[in-house]
Design an enzyme around this catalytic site. Structure first.
Site, PDB file in Angstrom:
ATOM      1  CD  GLU A 132      54.266  38.840  41.711  1.00 43.24           C
ATOM      2  OE1 GLU A 132      54.344  38.560  40.525  1.00 43.24           O
ATOM      3  OE2 GLU A 132      54.349  38.000  42.626  1.00 43.24           O
ATOM      4  CE  LYS A 134      44.752  42.025  41.563  1.00 42.14           C
ATOM      5  NZ  LYS A 134      43.887  42.262  40.414  1.00 42.14           N
ATOM      6  CG  ASP A 136      43.513  46.121  34.891  1.00 48.35           C
ATOM      7  OD1 ASP A 136      42.822  45.097  35.030  1.00 48.35           O
ATOM      8  OD2 ASP A 136      43.030  47.264  34.795  1.00 48.35           O
ATOM      9  CE1 TYR A 242      49.190  35.425  38.337  1.00 51.53           C
ATOM     10  CE2 TYR A 242      49.698  37.203  36.810  1.00 51.53           C
ATOM     11  CZ  TYR A 242      48.790  36.326  37.380  1.00 51.53           C
ATOM     12  OH  TYR A 242      47.487  36.358  36.976  1.00 51.53           O
ATOM     13  CE  LYS A 330      42.342  46.021  42.791  1.00 46.98           C
ATOM     14  NZ  LYS A 330      41.118  45.338  42.865  1.00 46.98           N
ATOM     15  CB  CYS A 424       8.034  47.198  46.936  1.00 46.12           C
ATOM     16  SG  CYS A 424       8.770  46.467  45.454  1.00 46.12           S
ATOM     17  CB  CYS A 427       5.118  44.147  44.208  1.00 45.45           C
ATOM     18  SG  CYS A 427       5.815  44.128  45.863  1.00 45.45           S
ATOM     19  CB  CYS A 448      10.098  44.621  48.674  1.00 45.18           C
ATOM     20  SG  CYS A 448       8.607  43.840  48.097  1.00 45.18           S
ATOM     21  CB  CYS A 454       8.016  41.410  44.922  1.00 43.52           C
ATOM     22  SG  CYS A 454       8.963  42.780  44.258  1.00 43.52           S
TER      23      CYS A 454
HETATM   24  S1  IVH Z   1      48.688  35.751  42.061  1.00 44.69           S
HETATM   25  C1  IVH Z   1      46.212  32.374  44.083  1.00 44.69           C
HETATM   26  N1  IVH Z   1      50.003  37.747  40.993  1.00 44.69           N
HETATM   27  O1  IVH Z   1      44.758  39.186  39.961  1.00 44.69           O
HETATM   28  C2  IVH Z   1      46.426  33.718  43.511  1.00 44.69           C
HETATM   29  N2  IVH Z   1      47.697  37.535  40.470  1.00 44.69           N
HETATM   30  O2  IVH Z   1      42.551  38.970  42.067  1.00 44.69           O
HETATM   31  C3  IVH Z   1      47.071  33.704  42.196  1.00 44.69           C
HETATM   32  N3  IVH Z   1      46.877  39.217  38.896  1.00 44.69           N
HETATM   33  O3  IVH Z   1      43.123  36.267  38.975  1.00 44.69           O
HETATM   34  C4  IVH Z   1      47.186  35.047  41.618  1.00 44.69           C
HETATM   35  N4  IVH Z   1      48.782  40.258  38.614  1.00 44.69           N
HETATM   36  O4  IVH Z   1      44.408  37.574  37.203  1.00 44.69           O
HETATM   37  C5  IVH Z   1      48.819  37.140  41.101  1.00 44.69           C
HETATM   38  N5  IVH Z   1      51.321  39.413  40.079  1.00 44.69           N
HETATM   39  C6  IVH Z   1      50.135  38.807  40.197  1.00 44.69           C
HETATM   40  C7  IVH Z   1      49.000  39.263  39.492  1.00 44.69           C
HETATM   41  C8  IVH Z   1      47.786  38.604  39.668  1.00 44.69           C
HETATM   42  C9  IVH Z   1      47.508  40.214  38.267  1.00 44.69           C
HETATM   43  C10 IVH Z   1      45.438  38.925  38.766  1.00 44.69           C
HETATM   44  C11 IVH Z   1      45.108  37.510  38.410  1.00 44.69           C
HETATM   45  C12 IVH Z   1      44.185  37.026  39.482  1.00 44.69           C
HETATM   46  C13 IVH Z   1      43.700  38.292  40.086  1.00 44.69           C
HETATM   47  C14 IVH Z   1      43.387  38.051  41.547  1.00 44.69           C
END
Ligand code: IVH
Length: 722
Positions: A132, A134, A136, A242, A330, A424, A427, A448, A454
């Site tokens: 699914e 991710k 943002d 989710y 990612k 350094c 210092c 250093c 320092c």
């Molecule tokens: S699952 C135990 N599903 O990504 C893990 N996270 O790096 C529970 N996020 O803090 C997260 N879309 O804010 C999950 N479809 C998705 C997501 C998602 C965005 C974010 C979420 C989480 C971060 C993890």
């Protein structure tokens, strides 16, 4: 701390006359106030930490030279975090974790392999995944009790977040009541803002003469974290569900079904979620989502894969802060081209010299970037990066931007190679490449050797000490602690805890007063001195400090800033030794390699020679022991709780040997640790229990010789069954 003066330090303070100094104070204060505002209240940092520190240093210097010009609103002795820290805290019933990342197809295949291996699955058994987008945005936990939304909390540090319930109630996508839901249900998901809504919001802000948000994520965070919920209500926030936290009954048997259940309960779930049976299927869904990305209408930064079967998820469990059953794949980082104006050397907490590229500001993925990391001397050499070069930079998520390559055709004639300093810059101590005891090879990083003399290391250690996963003192952020260090109010951690006593004894003065033209405190009509203008924030700071006199052992160990001992290893040590005395004494006793204390330290699963060396070196240094002793006079680290104190194996040291039949070795280990047991790799007099499967050899023999209890895998399962 950065070595070179940045452009904020224009004329030397010594050359300023009074008029120039006054103008300089006005300029610098305005810049600091703007930066504070952007950083704390708008989730939109505008300048780097180094630039900010330079501004504050500059102000202190000018004020020191011209004390009469010091303004009553000077930020130089300002204490306490600004108002955004005013949400109530909310402790999560189940921690909110983050996801491990995959950056290419191979990482994804490795993830799937790890899952199969951990579960001990044969080649003919499939493992299905959900894939699914991710989102943002920022994650939110929604707690429903008897079908009513009771608490909405941000992630915070994963354990404690901010209570934003009133604000969440204004979000249309968040149901206020649920029908046919478990009595206790925590739904987790992402708050985000769609592109069109973001554009409209920014247009409105601009028309009103207010500052715009840099990107939809910041806009969502800034809108949700409004102290005035009426403002949140006007902001077009959305929510996708989710995941979940505490639940009083099982939601479903699979991730997929759980999402369908959320949908029935009136939550939005992402329509691009797919159930996939193979890695190939997962990857092709990734490409499909990547193609649709531009037309989705909201920001996503990758695809999340989760093991579909919830019983598998339960077996896989967690490692540190990530579930073993999920990963975030990612999207490739966004790139841009700009000019490298300078290379500066920063000195970190452990003395590491890090080259930082100062860039001509450029926008990458909606964020203005003016610095990039260059990692170390090797990297500069390998990429042949020179001052004045045109460079390609990339930025992935929250990671510090990187320099990908130099555009050689655009290099100016006469551009000279960068010479990495062997002293350094802060210092002037020698900077050396240490030899790693585990490999015998020279480290790529130059450090250093100045230790605590320092200033850069001292101040970075203090910043680490107060950071979120360490002491996390309310009202004392990294910037304040650095400013206290500059003002010589704090030299080492223990000094934080004596601030109040020193204030009361009149040794220091943290208060800020209105001064008249002669620099005297202003008086009211009856001739009494007016109270300080920052009395409240000083009181809050003292309260924040008092609250931390009791601290968990793992935070305490993490806060010490021992090399190679971060959050994860600090937890391992806390669990293994149980108390600060236990840890301290073991660390001192382990100084001799081969000693029982040293060998015992290495039995901790996850602690190797390099980490042990970090601990030993730290406690061998008298300065460090003094600092810890002083600190222990002020604060009390709590004894570490066994993870599950009620389990039959909590606190016991267990060794697995021979082959296991119903679970893999890793799974057995993880299960034992989750129940509070320590898992060792070899049998000694300290071993409480040996779990022996078929084919057990020398370890079983040793256990019998030492009279250590031995059980079979079946007996072990019975012991740990709940
Ligand atoms: S699952 C135990 N599903 O990504 C893990 N996270 O790096 C529970 N996020 O803090 C997260 N879309 O804010 C999950 N479809 C998705 C997501 C998602 C965005 C974010 C979420 C989480 C971060 C993890």
């Amino acid at each position: 701390m950065t070595a070179k003066k940045s452009k904020t330090a224009a004329a030397p303070v010594g050359s300023l006359d009074e008029t120039q100094a006054e103008a300089e104070i006005t300029r610098v204060i305005a810049a600091i106030v703007a930066a504070d505002e952007a950083y704390y209240n708008e989730d939109r940092p505008e300048i780097s930490d180094a630039e900010y520190d330079a501004l504050r240093r500059r102000l202190l210097l000018v004020e020191k030279k011209f004390p009469k010009l010091k303004r009553k609103d000077s930020p130089s002795n300002k204490v306490g975090a600004p108002p955004s820290a005013k949400f109530e805290k909310a402790r999560h019933a189940a921690p909110m974790l983050s996801l491990d990342n995959a950056f290419n197809d191979e990482d994804v295949a490795d993830f799937a392999k790890r899952v199969r291996k951990f579960l001990g699955l044969g080649n003919d058994e499939t493992v299905a995944f959900t894939a699914e987008p991710k989102i943002d945005g920022l994650s939110l936990n929604l707690r429903y009790e008897a079908g009513v939304l009771k608490v909405a909390a941000t992630r915070g540090d994963g354990e404690v977040g901010e209570n934003v319930t009133v604000n969440a109630l204004t979000v249309a996508d968040i149901p206020k009541t649920l029908k046919n839901a478990p009595n206790i249900l925590e739904v987790r998901g992402e708050i985000y803002m769609a592109h069109a809504d973001f554009e409209a919001l920014n247009a409105g802000l601009e028309a009103a003469g207010e500052e715009k948000f840099a990107n939809p994520r910041n806009a969502a965070a800034g809108s949700l974290r409004q102290l005035d919920a009426a403002i949140t209500a006007q902001r077009p926030l959305k929510f996708f569900a989710y995941a979940w936290g505490e639940v009083s009954e099982d939601l479903a048997e699979t991730q997929w079904q759980a999402l369908q259940r959320f949908k029935k309960l009136a939550f939005e779930i992402n329509p691009f979620t797919k159930r996939c049976k193979t890695v190939d299927e997962v990857l092709s869904h990734y490409r499909k989502i990547e193609e649709t990305r531009a037309t989705l209408g909201y920001d996503i930064d990758g695809v999340v894969y989760k093991v579909d079967r919830l019983d598998y998820q339960a077996r896989l469990g967690f490692v540190s802060r990530h579930p073993r059953w999920a990963i975030a794949h990612k999207f490739p980082a966004e790139k841009a081209t700009t000019v490298l104006e300078d290379i500066e050397i920063q000195v970190g907490r452990t003395g590491k010299l890090t080259p930082v590229a100062r860039l001509k500001p450029v926008t990458v993925g909606g964020v203005v970037v003016s610095n990039a990391t260059l990692h170390n001397a090797d990297e500069i050499e390998r990429k042949d990066v020179r001052k004045g070069d045109t460079v390609v930079i990339q930025r992935a998520g929250d990671v510090i931007p990187q320099i990908v390559e130099v555009v050689k055709e655009k290099r100016k004639k006469g551009a000279r190679k960068f010479v990495f300093p062997d002293r350094c810059p802060v210092c002037d101590s020698h900077a050396v490449n240490e030899v790693n005891p585990a490999t015998g090879k020279a480290d790529v990083d130059r450090r250093c050797t100045g230790g605590l003399i320092c200033a850069a290391q001292a101040v970075e250690r203090l910043k680490h000490f107060v950071s979120r996963l360490a002491f996390d003192i309310e009202g004392l952020g990294e910037k304040q602690v650095a400013s206290f260090y500059e003002q010589e109010l704090i030299k080492e951690p223990a000094d934080i805890f004596t601030l109040k006593a020193r204030q009361e004894a009149g040794d220091i003065d943290l208060y800020r007063y209105d001064l008249d033209d002669d620099g005297e405190r202003k008086r009211d009509k009856s001739g009494n001195e007016k109270p300080p203008t920052n009395a409240k924030s000083v009181e809050n700071l003292f309260a924040g400090i008092e609250e931390r006199r009791k601290i968990s052992l793992e935070r305490f160990i993490n806060a010490l800033g021992i090399r190679h001992v971060g959050e994860t290893n600090a937890r391992l040590f806390a669990q293994h030794y149980g108390s600060i005395d236990g840890f301290y004494q073991a660390a001192v006793a382990a100084a001799k390699e081969g000693s029982p204390a040293y060998e015992d330290m290495l039995t901790i699963d996850g602690v190797g020679a390099l980490v042990a060396r970090g601990v030993i070196d730290f406690f061998e240094e008298p300065h460090n022991r003094d600092a810890v002793d002083n600190l222990l006079r002020e604060v009390t680290p709590q004894k570490a709780k066994a993870v599950a104190a009620s389990s039959a194996v909590a606190g016991k040291t267990v060794v697995f040997t021979g082959s296991l039949e119903t679970m893999t070795r890793n799974e057995a280990k993880a299960q034992a640790q989750a129940l509070g047991a320590k898992v060792a790799g070899s049998v000694s007099a300290k071993t409480d229990l040996v779990v022996a499967g078929p084919g057990a050899g020398s370890k079983l023999k040793k256990a019998e010789e030492l009279g250590v209890a031995v059980v079979s895998e079946q007996e072990w399962r019975a012991m740990v069954a709940h």
